[in-house]
Design an enzyme around this catalytic site. Structure first.
Site, PDB file in Angstrom:
ATOM      1  N   CYS A   1       0.829  -1.198   0.000  1.00 12.94           N
ATOM      2  CA  CYS A   1       0.000   0.000   0.000  1.00 12.94           C
ATOM      3  C   CYS A   1       0.869   1.256   0.000  1.00 12.94           C
ATOM      4  O   CYS A   1       1.844   1.352   0.749  1.00 12.94           O
ATOM      5  CB  CYS A   1      -0.918  -0.004   1.221  1.00 12.94           C
ATOM      6  SG  CYS A   1      -1.852   1.522   1.448  1.00 12.94           S
TER       7      CYS A   1
ATOM      8  N   CYS B   1      -0.817  22.721   2.262  1.00 14.64           N
ATOM      9  CA  CYS B   1      -0.551  21.303   2.524  1.00 14.64           C
ATOM     10  C   CYS B   1       0.688  20.824   1.787  1.00 14.64           C
ATOM     11  O   CYS B   1       0.966  19.621   1.765  1.00 14.64           O
ATOM     12  CB  CYS B   1      -1.757  20.445   2.162  1.00 14.64           C
ATOM     13  SG  CYS B   1      -2.237  20.544   0.427  1.00 14.64           S
TER      14      CYS B   1
ATOM     15  N   TYR C   1     -10.089  30.791  -1.924  1.00 17.93           N
ATOM     16  CA  TYR C   1     -10.224  29.330  -1.876  1.00 17.93           C
ATOM     17  C   TYR C   1     -10.913  28.973  -0.559  1.00 17.93           C
ATOM     18  O   TYR C   1     -10.436  28.152   0.226  1.00 17.93           O
ATOM     19  CB  TYR C   1      -8.868  28.630  -1.986  1.00 17.93           C
ATOM     20  CG  TYR C   1      -7.986  29.112  -3.110  1.00 17.93           C
ATOM     21  CD1 TYR C   1      -8.062  28.540  -4.374  1.00 17.93           C
ATOM     22  CD2 TYR C   1      -7.088  30.159  -2.917  1.00 17.93           C
ATOM     23  CE1 TYR C   1      -7.247  28.994  -5.412  1.00 17.93           C
ATOM     24  CE2 TYR C   1      -6.279  30.620  -3.945  1.00 17.93           C
ATOM     25  CZ  TYR C   1      -6.357  30.032  -5.185  1.00 17.93           C
ATOM     26  OH  TYR C   1      -5.562  30.483  -6.194  1.00 17.93           O
TER      27      TYR C   1
END
Length: 413
Positions: A75, A370, A275
Site C-alpha cells: 500500500c 498542505c 479558496y
C-alpha cells in the site's frame, strides 16, 4: 537490480537520499543514517528510485510498521510507518526547512506540532478513498502505481470509517468508493462508477448515506442525505457529498485558531478569504471583523459555495462568490484589502495569483498550505513584492504519511 546504499538526508515526498555510482537515489522505506539493500524501481536520466528491502544497519528511530499492508511494493498510502512518531515529525520539520532554504532562500526551523487525539498516529483519517478493481475488490493504490493493494482494514482510518465494512464488500462497476465519517456522527459512502456502468450497492455493516459521484464536483444522493455536518467550536458547517474538509478530526479547529492568531483581526477590517471552501476561515474572520467590517470569500466549487452561504447565513458581513481566484478578483473589482487568507490546493497560488494578491497591499497575508514546496515557492514570489515571512507553524495533520500542514504569516514591508 539490488544495490547496497548508505542513506542520507530526508527528501520531500517520503523519500531519503542516497548515492550509487555517482547518481542520486531516492529511497523509500529507509531512514537517514541507515545502511540498506535497495531494489531499484525506476531509472531516469538524472536519478534512480528505490525501495529499501533489507535493513543492514537500522536507525534508532526505526520501529515495526503497525500495518501489515505497509512496506515495499504494498500500500502506498503511508510513507513513515517504519519511523517512530517523534522521528516522523522531525523528518517533516527537516523537509519544511529544506524547502524554504532551497526555494525561498529563507533559513527557518519549525517544529511540527502534534495534533490532539492521535497519540499513536492511528485511527484519525475521517475520509478514505478506496480504489476498486474490475472484479469489485477494493483497496488502496500502491506507490506510484495504478495497481491496487487489497486490504481488510486501514489502520489510519477513523474507527467509524471501518464500521461500514466497505473493504469486505464487492463493488463491481465502481472505480472508487470513498467513506466519510463526520464529527457529528454521520457517515456517507460516495461511489464513483466506471464509465457506462452501474453499481449494485451492497448492504453495509453500519448505517450510511450513499451518494453517486457524477463528476465535476457533483454528487447525487441515492440513500439518505447528501450532506454531512462538521462541528468546530460552537459552529456547525454543512459539507455536501465529498466536498473538501480537513481529514484529521482536530485539524479544522487547530488551523482556524492558527489563522486567526496570525491574522490579528481588528473590528471593522475588510478581509478576503480566497479558496474559502465551505467557509471555515470566513466564519472566524467574520466574527472577528464584526458588523462594521466585511469578509469576501471566493470559491470555485459550486456545491461548496452553496454550503458556505448557508454556513455563513447568520453573518451578514460575510459574502461568498463563485469563481476562480485568478479571474474573480478582477471580475468583482477588488482592489484592496486589510487582510488576506489563502488556502489553495496542493499546486499553490502560482506567480500570477501571487502578483494579483500582492497588488491588494494587505498588511497581512495568512497562507495555509498542505505542500511546503509550493508554499516556499510562493513565499519567494511574495518577497519580490515586498512581503516578508514573519512567522511559520507546521502541524502533523497526517501522521504516518509525508504530508504536513503549514500556516505562514507574510507581512508587508
Amino acid at each position: 537490480m539490488r544495490v547496497e546504499l548508505s542513506v542520507g538526508a530526508v527528501a520531500h515526498g517520503g523519500w531519503c537520499v542516497a548515492r550509487h555510482e555517482g547518481r542520486v537515489v531516492f529511497v523509500r522505506h529507509a531512514l537517514p543514517g541507515e545502511r540498506v539493500v535497495a531494489e531499484i524501481t525506476e531509472e531516469t536520466s538524472r536519478f534512480l528510485r528505490a525501495d529499501a528491502v533489507e535493513i543492514l544497519a537500522p536507525s534508532p528511530d526505526r520501529v515495526e510498521a503497525p500495518c501489515p499492508f505497509a512496506g515495499p511494493g504494498r500500500c502506498g498510502g503511508c510513507d513513515w510507518q517504519h519511523a517512530s512518531l517523534p522521528a516522523q515529525r522531525r523528518l517533516k520539520s527537516a523537509v519544511v526547512a529544506e524547502q524554504f532554504q532551497r526555494l525561498a532562500g529563507i533559513e527557518r526551523d519549525v517544529a511540527v506540532e502534534e495534533l490532539p487525539g492521535t497519540p499513536d498516529g492511528l485511527g484519525w483519517r475521517t475520509r478514505v478513498q478506496f480504489a476498486a478493481r474490475p472484479d469489485g475488490v477494493v483497496g488502496l493504490r500502491r506507490h506510484r502505481s495504478h495497481e491496487i493493494e487489497p486490504i481488510d482494514a486501514c489502520l489510519i482510518a477513523q474507527p467509524e470509517i471501518e464500521k461500514a465494512g466497505v473493504e469486505h464488500r464487492n463493488w463491481r462497476g465502481a472505480s472508487g468508493v470513498e467513506v466519510i465519517a463526520s464529527s457529528s456522527g454521520e457517515r456517507a459512502v460516495v461511489i464513483t462508477p466506471r464509465p457506462r456502468r452501474t453499481v449494485a450497492v451492497p448492504d453495509l455493516d453500519a448505517a450510511a448515506a450513499v451518494l453517486v459521484d457524477e463528476g465535476r464536483g457533483r454528487t447525487r444522493a441515492v440513500k439518505g442525505s447528501g450532506v454531512l455536518h462538521e462541528r468546530v467550536g460552537d459552529r456547525t458547517f454543512q459539507v455536501t457529498g465529498s466536498g473538501f474538509w480537513q481529514v484529521h478530526p482536530e485539524a479544522a479547529a487547530t488551523l482556524l485558531d492558527a489563522v486567526l492568531t496570525f491574522a490579528d483581526v481588528k473590528p471593522g477590517q475588510w478581509a478576503l478569504d480566497l479558496y474559502c471552501g465551505v467557509g471555515l476561515f470566513a466564519a472566524g474572520l467574520a466574527e472577528a471583523v464584526g458588523p462594521d467590517g466585511a469578509v469576501f470569500g471566493i470559491e470555485s466549487e459550486q456545491a461548496a459555495v452553496r454550503d458556505a452561504r448557508r454556513n455563513l447565513r447568520d453573518l451578514p458581513q460575510a459574502t461568498v462568490e463563485r469563481g476562480r481566484v485568478e479571474d474573480a478578483l478582477d471580475r468583482f473589482e477588488i482592489e484592496r484589502a486589510d487582510l488576506v487568507v489563502v488556502d489553495p490546493p496542493r499546486a499553490g497560488l502560482g506567480r500570477d495569483v501571487v502578483h494579483r494578491v500582492a497588488d491588494l497591499r494587505a498588511a497581512r497575508i495568512v497562507y495555509v498550505s498542505c505542500d511546503p514546496a509550493t508554499l516556499a515557492r510562493d513565499v519567494a514570489w511574495f518577497g519580490e513584492h515586498g512581503y516578508t515571512l514573519s512567522d511559520l507553524r507546521a502541524f502533523d495533520a497526517f501522521p504516518m504519511t509525508h504530508h504536513v500542514e503549514c500556516v505562514a504569516l507574510l507581512v508587508a514591508a
